[in-house]
Scaffold this active site. Structure first.
Site, PDB file in Angstrom:
ATOM      1  N   HIS A  68     -20.083  47.033 -32.272  1.00  0.00           N
ATOM      2  CA  HIS A  68     -21.404  47.144 -32.904  1.00  0.00           C
ATOM      3  C   HIS A  68     -22.425  46.375 -32.051  1.00  0.00           C
ATOM      4  CE1 HIS A  68     -24.075  48.257 -36.150  1.00  0.00           C
ATOM      5  NE2 HIS A  68     -24.713  47.148 -35.811  1.00  0.00           N
ATOM      6  N   ALA A  69     -23.489  47.081 -31.656  1.00  0.00           N
ATOM      7  CA  ALA A  69     -24.439  46.506 -30.691  1.00  0.00           C
ATOM      8  C   ALA A  69     -25.101  45.242 -31.237  1.00  0.00           C
ATOM      9  CB  ALA A  69     -25.510  47.542 -30.367  1.00  0.00           C
ATOM     10  N   HIS A 127     -33.772  48.796 -28.721  1.00  0.00           N
ATOM     11  CA  HIS A 127     -33.684  47.953 -29.921  1.00  0.00           C
ATOM     12  C   HIS A 127     -33.132  46.573 -29.568  1.00  0.00           C
ATOM     13  CE1 HIS A 127     -32.851  47.150 -34.262  1.00  0.00           C
ATOM     14  NE2 HIS A 127     -31.875  46.425 -33.747  1.00  0.00           N
ATOM     15  N   GLU A 128     -32.018  46.566 -28.855  1.00  0.00           N
ATOM     16  CA  GLU A 128     -31.378  45.283 -28.521  1.00  0.00           C
ATOM     17  C   GLU A 128     -32.257  44.453 -27.595  1.00  0.00           C
ATOM     18  OE1 GLU A 128     -29.040  44.293 -30.251  1.00  0.00           O
ATOM     19  OE2 GLU A 128     -28.570  46.224 -31.138  1.00  0.00           O
ATOM     20  N   HIS A 155     -34.783  42.410 -29.294  1.00  0.00           N
ATOM     21  CA  HIS A 155     -34.310  41.102 -29.785  1.00  0.00           C
ATOM     22  C   HIS A 155     -34.385  40.066 -28.663  1.00  0.00           C
ATOM     23  CE1 HIS A 155     -32.952  42.464 -33.669  1.00  0.00           C
ATOM     24  NE2 HIS A 155     -32.013  43.261 -33.207  1.00  0.00           N
ATOM     25  N   GLU A 174     -36.044  43.213 -36.089  1.00  0.00           N
ATOM     26  CA  GLU A 174     -35.436  44.536 -35.946  1.00  0.00           C
ATOM     27  C   GLU A 174     -36.450  45.600 -35.523  1.00  0.00           C
ATOM     28  OE1 GLU A 174     -32.349  44.647 -35.904  1.00  0.00           O
ATOM     29  OE2 GLU A 174     -31.917  42.702 -36.820  1.00  0.00           O
ATOM     30  N   HIS A 220     -22.238  45.822 -41.343  1.00  0.00           N
ATOM     31  CA  HIS A 220     -23.002  44.695 -41.889  1.00  0.00           C
ATOM     32  C   HIS A 220     -22.418  44.155 -43.190  1.00  0.00           C
ATOM     33  CE1 HIS A 220     -25.450  46.927 -39.085  1.00  0.00           C
ATOM     34  NE2 HIS A 220     -26.227  45.885 -38.934  1.00  0.00           N
ATOM     35  N   TYR A 255     -33.633  46.048 -41.928  1.00  0.00           N
ATOM     36  CA  TYR A 255     -33.801  47.321 -41.218  1.00  0.00           C
ATOM     37  C   TYR A 255     -34.744  48.257 -41.973  1.00  0.00           C
ATOM     38  CZ  TYR A 255     -29.714  45.522 -38.777  1.00  0.00           C
ATOM     39  OH  TYR A 255     -28.850  44.733 -38.073  1.00  0.00           O
TER      40      TYR A 255
HETATM   41  O1  X8Z Z   1     -27.244  47.118 -36.559  1.00  0.00           O
HETATM   42  C1  X8Z Z   1     -28.169  47.628 -35.954  1.00  0.00           C
HETATM   43  C2  X8Z Z   1     -28.466  47.209 -34.524  1.00  0.00           C
HETATM   44  C3  X8Z Z   1     -28.094  45.813 -34.248  1.00  0.00           C
HETATM   45  S1  X8Z Z   1     -29.126  44.662 -35.027  1.00  0.00           S
HETATM   46  C4  X8Z Z   1     -27.683  48.095 -33.585  1.00  0.00           C
HETATM   47  N1  X8Z Z   1     -28.912  48.605 -36.538  1.00  0.00           N
HETATM   48  C5  X8Z Z   1     -28.632  49.076 -37.879  1.00  0.00           C
HETATM   49  C6  X8Z Z   1     -27.309  49.823 -37.942  1.00  0.00           C
HETATM   50  O2  X8Z Z   1     -26.761  50.153 -36.907  1.00  0.00           O
HETATM   51  O3  X8Z Z   1     -26.849  50.105 -39.050  1.00  0.00           O
HETATM   52  C7  X8Z Z   1     -30.055  49.286 -35.947  1.00  0.00           C
HETATM   53  C8  X8Z Z   1     -30.432  50.339 -36.937  1.00  0.00           C
HETATM   54  C9  X8Z Z   1     -29.778  49.973 -38.229  1.00  0.00           C
HETATM   55 ZN    ZN Z   2     -31.058  44.639 -34.375  1.00  0.00          ZN
END
Ligand code: X8Z
Ligand code: ZN
Length: 605
Positions: free
Chosen positions: A346-347, A376-377, A380, A404, A504, A514
């Site tokens: 997960h990024a 996105h990354e 941050h 975010e 998450h 988000y």
């Molecule tokens: O978790 C993330 C990022 C890292 S903060 C990749 N996002 C959420 C997800 O993947 O569920 C970005 C969009 C929503």
């Molecule tokens: Zn993020």
């Protein structure tokens, strides 16, 4: 290294120095005065800065090599971090009633709310909680499903099946297969809730939900109302998109798979959690309004690799006037999934030392989704560096939605004009193709909104005790239906634990951020686009190369969390309210078009 230069008042400085000489300091040694409070806070910040850095290193190694030993090291580091925060937060009550300047009072508040998983004071329970969260994250990161007669498939493999196959049986296999990983997390999650709630109560919160809602510069009970207000603004647009997509899927998969007026089966939307739908663009594309290019295909045809994609992302930031990323970013980041070990794919973006040791960790695939996740990354990382001159407790975004939203704001500038500038397309599609562009964007940005909201709606109910373990999965699917209008493709029971099939939840990262980011990024985009001199429609506007927009953005980022978020919002957009006006403006032509397509057909579920 302690940062003595942070001491800016002589008396406070001496008091802080004293406490550094004796590292196990206690608030009791500080006078109950504004100077005493400031000195205590400076000592706390110096100590936590070190502890956070150690924790980040252990966390980094663990996420890059998930093994028995790294799990232990990471959970010990987390335990130390959180117990220390909690201890200082409890000690800080010594200064309750001391009249402090706003900036100092703000730090005391931040201290109390600087973890998403407060540990109980009892060291045994604290260790148990830290181990549970590390284990849940590890279980998720290592998760694999082995279909009969096949090799083990990880989340990346299963997601690819959902994104690329249009065979409902294969998609169902991937959807259900990934959800064989999460039941193992259920017991841990239940215990996690008990322990973290206890930790929150010891800090004076009703439960963890109240603590999470208390981070937004408003009374915690006001925050859910703020979310309702924003959701009501965007709901009509979501419902129009949902109805249109449902019809198209029904045309494609048949009436026996997709109901005319009920929820959409969750495995048909091109994404493991049905959270972003652009992977099914080809099934729903508006025919003659299609812009005629496919960014994934372009990246593949150009034989781009992961690092080249990140370089293009970095160039966007430097075009706005930001300094390039440090050499260590390129040396220490993880860009490609290693084949020989388990990693958390997960990024994520990291600032290890609160200065320049910036990194991303991502299993990059060569496609348009990951191209935008790279931005996105990097958002941050550039934010982290922009506020690295701030004291520890202001080294945060204005509110967590801001963090975010930054990279996503830049992604909104990946327009046809920008792609032409990069040499990726030869000609810019004419305005008659705008509906295709907007629909593609809405499949990600509008489809995401109810998902962004519901994860914490579920967790808040769990933390408050309104939803009990006997109803975890049932409550989850009720919310999925209520907000998203989707349903499980097969029967789900309490043997399953579908919430933890999402990173998450397993890793305990709050999610409302988000949802906020999806509202905020359009507010940011609108005002930056204007500053950059764009005059046409918002969805064609790009801020690439605009030093003026870059300066406005950089100034806001540099504020960190030193002031209440409405001030940061004001600095970038001239308003102090989060508002869906910008996102609605952006999609206004699409809304009109969708409503025309939906005429005479059922809307809603
Ligand atoms: O978790 C993330 C990022 C890292 S903060 C990749 N996002 C959420 C997800 O993947 O569920 C970005 C969009 C929503
Ligand atoms: Zn993020």
């Amino acid at each position: 290294m302690y940062r003595l230069h942070r001491c800016n008042r002589a008396k406070a400085c001496i008091l802080a120095l004293l406490s550094i000489i004796s590292p196990l300091f206690s608030a009791d040694t500080y006078p109950k005065t504004p100077d005493g409070a400031r000195a205590f806070m400076e000592a706390v910040e110096a100590d936590l800065m070190q502890i956070f850095t150690e924790d980040a290193r252990a966390g980094w190694v663990n996420a890059n090599f998930i093994t028995h030993d790294t799990q232990i090291l990471a959970s010990k580091a987390t335990e130390k971090t959180v117990s220390t925060i909690v201890r200082y937060a409890k000690e800080s009550t010594r200064f309750d009633g001391v009249k402090m300047p706003d900036d100092l009072a703000r730090k005391f508040k931040a201290l109390k709310n600087s973890t998403a998983m407060p540990t109980p004071g009892d060291p045994k329970l604290a260790a148990e909680l830290a181990q549970i969260v590390t284990r849940m994250t590890g279980t998720y990161g290592k998760g694999k499903y082995t279909p009969p007669g096949s090799n083990p498939l990880d989340l990346g493999d299963l997601s690819e099946i959902l994104a690329e196959h249009k065979d409902p049986e294969q998609m169902l296999m991937a959807w259900e297969g990934w959800r064989t990983v999460s039941p193992a997390i259920r017991k841990d999650y239940q215990r996690f809730v008990e322990l973290a709630n206890q930790g929150a109560r010891e800090l004076g919160f009703k439960n963890l939900a109240e603590m999470w809602c208390g981070k937004y510069d408003m009374p915690p009970e006001e925050f859910p109302k703020e979310l309702d207000r924003l959701w009501e603004q965007v709901k009509p647009l979501y419902i129009s998109l949902h109805a249109y997509v449902r019809n198209k899927l029904r045309d494609h998969y048949g009436a026996e798979v997709v109901p005319a007026d009920g929820p959409i089966p969750a495995h048909l939307l091109g994404n493991m959690w049905s959270q972003q739908w652009s992977n099914i663009y080809d099934l729903v594309s508006p025919g003659d309004a299609d812009p005629g290019y496919d960014l994934t295909q372009i990246l593949k045809d150009r034989k781009m690799d992961a690092i080249q994609m990140v370089k293009v992302g970095e160039r966007f930031f430097t075009s706005l006037g930001f300094e390039p990323l440090p050499a260590t970013f390129w040396e220490r980041s993880l860009f490609v999934q290693p084949k020989d070990r388990d990693v958390v794919c997960h990024a994520s973006a990291w600032s290890i030392d609160f200065k320049d040791d910036l990194r991303i960790k991502m299993c990059i695939k060569i496609n348009a989704d990951d191209f935008s996740t790279i931005h996105h990354e990097l958002g941050h990382n550039f934010y982290q560096r922009a506020y690295n001159h701030q004291p520890l407790f202001f080294q945060e975004s204005a509110n967590d939605g801001f963090h975010e939203a930054v990279g996503d704001t830049l992604s909104l500038s990946i327009t046809p004009n920008y792609l032409k500038d990069l040499g990726y397309i030869d000609a810019v599609p004419d305005p008659s193709k705008d509906i295709g562009l907007l629909l593609n964007q809405a499949l990600d940005k509008i489809a995401f909104l109810p998902f962004g909201l519901l994860i914490d709606q579920w967790r808040w109910k769990v933390f408050s005790g309104e939803v009990t373990p006997e109803n975890y999965n049932k409550a989850w699917w009720e919310l999925r239906k209520k907000y998203q209008g989707i349903m499980p493709p097969v029967k789900r029971t309490e043997e399953h634990f579908d919430p933890a099939a999402k990173y998450h939840v397993a890793a305990n990262v709050p999610y409302t951020r988000y949802f906020l980011a999806h509202i905020l990024q359009f507010q940011f985009h609108r005002s930056l686009a204007e500053a950059a001199g764009n005059e046409g429609p918002l969805h064609r506007a790009s801020i690439y190369g605009s030093k003026k927009a870059g300066k406005i953005l950089a100034d806001m980022l540099a504020m960190g969390s030193s002031q209440p978020w409405p001030e940061a919002l004001y600095a970038i957009s001239g308003t102090r309210q989060m508002d869906a006006g910008a996102i609605l403006d952006y999609f206004a032509p699409l809304k009109e078009w969708l409503d025309k397509q939906n005429e005479g057909r059922p809307v809603g579920w």
